[in-house]
Design an enzyme around this catalytic site. Structure first.
Site, short mmCIF file in Angstrom:
data_model
loop_
_atom_site.label_atom_id
_atom_site.label_comp_id
_atom_site.label_asym_id
_atom_site.label_seq_id
_atom_site.Cartn_x
_atom_site.Cartn_y
_atom_site.Cartn_z
N PRO A 48 0.79 -1.23 0.00
CA PRO A 48 0.00 0.00 0.00
C PRO A 48 0.83 1.28 0.00
O PRO A 48 1.85 1.37 0.68
CB PRO A 48 -0.82 -0.10 1.29
CG PRO A 48 -0.14 -1.14 2.12
CD PRO A 48 0.52 -2.08 1.15
N ASN A 49 0.32 2.21 -0.78
CA ASN A 49 0.86 3.58 -0.89
C ASN A 49 2.17 3.67 -1.67
O ASN A 49 2.66 4.76 -1.93
CB ASN A 49 1.01 4.24 0.50
CG ASN A 49 -0.30 4.27 1.25
OD1 ASN A 49 -1.29 4.78 0.72
ND2 ASN A 49 -0.35 3.69 2.43
N ARG B 62 4.94 10.78 -2.70
CA ARG B 62 4.59 10.56 -1.29
C ARG B 62 5.81 10.85 -0.40
O ARG B 62 6.85 10.22 -0.55
CB ARG B 62 4.22 9.08 -1.17
CG ARG B 62 4.06 8.59 0.22
CD ARG B 62 4.10 7.07 0.28
NE ARG B 62 3.82 6.63 1.63
CZ ARG B 62 4.12 5.44 2.10
NH1 ARG B 62 4.68 4.52 1.33
NH2 ARG B 62 3.84 5.14 3.34
N TYR C 100 10.97 9.00 1.24
CA TYR C 100 10.99 7.93 0.23
C TYR C 100 11.64 8.34 -1.10
O TYR C 100 11.74 7.52 -2.01
CB TYR C 100 9.56 7.44 -0.03
CG TYR C 100 8.90 6.87 1.21
CD1 TYR C 100 9.40 5.72 1.81
CD2 TYR C 100 7.81 7.49 1.80
CE1 TYR C 100 8.83 5.20 2.96
CE2 TYR C 100 7.22 6.98 2.96
CZ TYR C 100 7.74 5.84 3.53
OH TYR C 100 7.17 5.32 4.66
N ASN D 79 8.07 -5.42 -0.63
CA ASN D 79 7.91 -4.29 0.28
C ASN D 79 6.42 -4.21 0.57
O ASN D 79 5.64 -3.71 -0.25
CB ASN D 79 8.42 -2.99 -0.34
CG ASN D 79 8.37 -1.83 0.64
OD1 ASN D 79 7.76 -1.94 1.71
ND2 ASN D 79 8.99 -0.72 0.29
N ALA E 64 2.96 -0.66 5.05
CA ALA E 64 2.50 -0.72 6.45
C ALA E 64 1.96 -2.10 6.84
O ALA E 64 1.91 -2.42 8.04
CB ALA E 64 1.43 0.34 6.68
N GLU F 241 12.42 -9.36 2.30
CA GLU F 241 11.65 -8.19 2.76
C GLU F 241 12.51 -6.95 2.56
O GLU F 241 13.67 -6.93 2.98
CB GLU F 241 11.31 -8.37 4.24
CG GLU F 241 10.64 -7.15 4.87
CD GLU F 241 10.41 -7.31 6.38
OE1 GLU F 241 10.47 -8.46 6.89
OE2 GLU F 241 10.19 -6.28 7.03
N HIS G 109 12.68 -2.51 2.76
CA HIS G 109 12.12 -1.20 3.11
C HIS G 109 13.04 -0.12 2.58
O HIS G 109 14.27 -0.24 2.69
CB HIS G 109 11.94 -1.06 4.62
CG HIS G 109 10.99 -2.08 5.14
ND1 HIS G 109 9.64 -2.01 4.92
CD2 HIS G 109 11.21 -3.24 5.80
CE1 HIS G 109 9.06 -3.07 5.44
NE2 HIS G 109 9.99 -3.84 5.98
N ARG H 290 12.65 5.10 12.85
CA ARG H 290 11.39 5.83 12.76
C ARG H 290 10.50 5.51 13.98
O ARG H 290 10.98 5.08 15.01
CB ARG H 290 10.72 5.50 11.41
CG ARG H 290 11.59 5.95 10.23
CD ARG H 290 10.93 5.68 8.90
NE ARG H 290 9.68 6.43 8.76
CZ ARG H 290 8.78 6.20 7.80
NH1 ARG H 290 9.02 5.24 6.90
NH2 ARG H 290 7.68 6.91 7.73
C1 DQA Z 1 8.11 1.22 4.12
C2 DQA Z 1 8.13 1.46 5.62
C3 DQA Z 1 6.75 1.23 6.22
O1 DQA Z 1 6.76 1.47 7.61
C4 DQA Z 1 5.76 2.18 5.59
O2 DQA Z 1 4.46 1.94 6.08
C5 DQA Z 1 5.77 2.13 4.10
C6 DQA Z 1 7.07 2.06 3.42
C7 DQA Z 1 9.48 1.54 3.47
O3 DQA Z 1 9.71 1.08 2.36
O4 DQA Z 1 10.29 2.27 4.06
O5 DQA Z 1 4.75 2.24 3.44
O6 DQA Z 1 7.85 -0.16 3.88
#
Ligand code: DQA
Length: 142
Positions: A9-10, A17, A22, A71, A74, A95, A97, A104
């Site tokens: 998501p997102n 964003r 990011y 990735n 959240a 995994e 990020h 954070r």
């Molecule tokens: C994320 C870190 C997560 O906490 C966050 O909700 C994201 C992006 C990252 O790539 O840093 O959406 O996965």
């Protein structure tokens, strides 16, 4: 080699964003540079904002591809169901990020997914994806 990159998501909004966290590049633009750099790898890219769709994609690809870069956004911090899907498939899952989640908010420090994954790469910006691909390339076969 057949590698699937799955974004949760997102992450469709990368480039727009929270660029201070990011970065300013869209995933589509970054994906094109990855494809050029690793022209011998067949990449598939999938993004969804929907938890069940991410699980369906893991099921669909996880029995045939050579590796998955995930990735989960959240959902990393909330989804036992995605962790179970990772455990259910034979493909190695890395995994990733973009941000260093450990620097954070405390609610980003726990991942339901990490213990189900082959390994984790955190905090290298978009380069986290490339580092995960390198890890998959270097995994012993079988
Ligand atoms: C994320 C870190 C997560 O906490 C966050 O909700 C994201 C992006 C990252 O790539 O840093 O959406 O996965």
């Amino acid at each position: 080699m057949n590698i699937i990159i799955i974004n949760g998501p997102n992450l469709n909004l990368l480039g727009k964003r929270e660029p201070g966290i990011y970065g300013a590049e869209s995933f589509e633009s970054y994906f094109a540079t990855l494809q050029q750099r690793y022209s011998n790898i067949k990449f598939t890219y999938y993004q969804s904002n929907v938890e069940g769709e991410l699980i369906n994609k893991l099921h669909e690809q996880g029995f045939s591809c050579d590796g998955i870069v995930l990735n989960a956004g959240a959902y990393t911090h909330t989804s036992l169901a995605i962790a179970d899907a990772i455990r259910a498939i034979p493909a190695p899952v890395i995994e990733v990020h973009i941000s260093n989640v450990h620097k954070r908010e405390p609610y980003r420090h726990h991942s339901f997914l990490s213990s189900a994954c082959h390994g984790i790469i955190v905090g290298f910006g978009m380069d986290s994806y490339r580092l995960a691909i390198e890890a998959l390339i270097n995994l012993p076969k079988g």
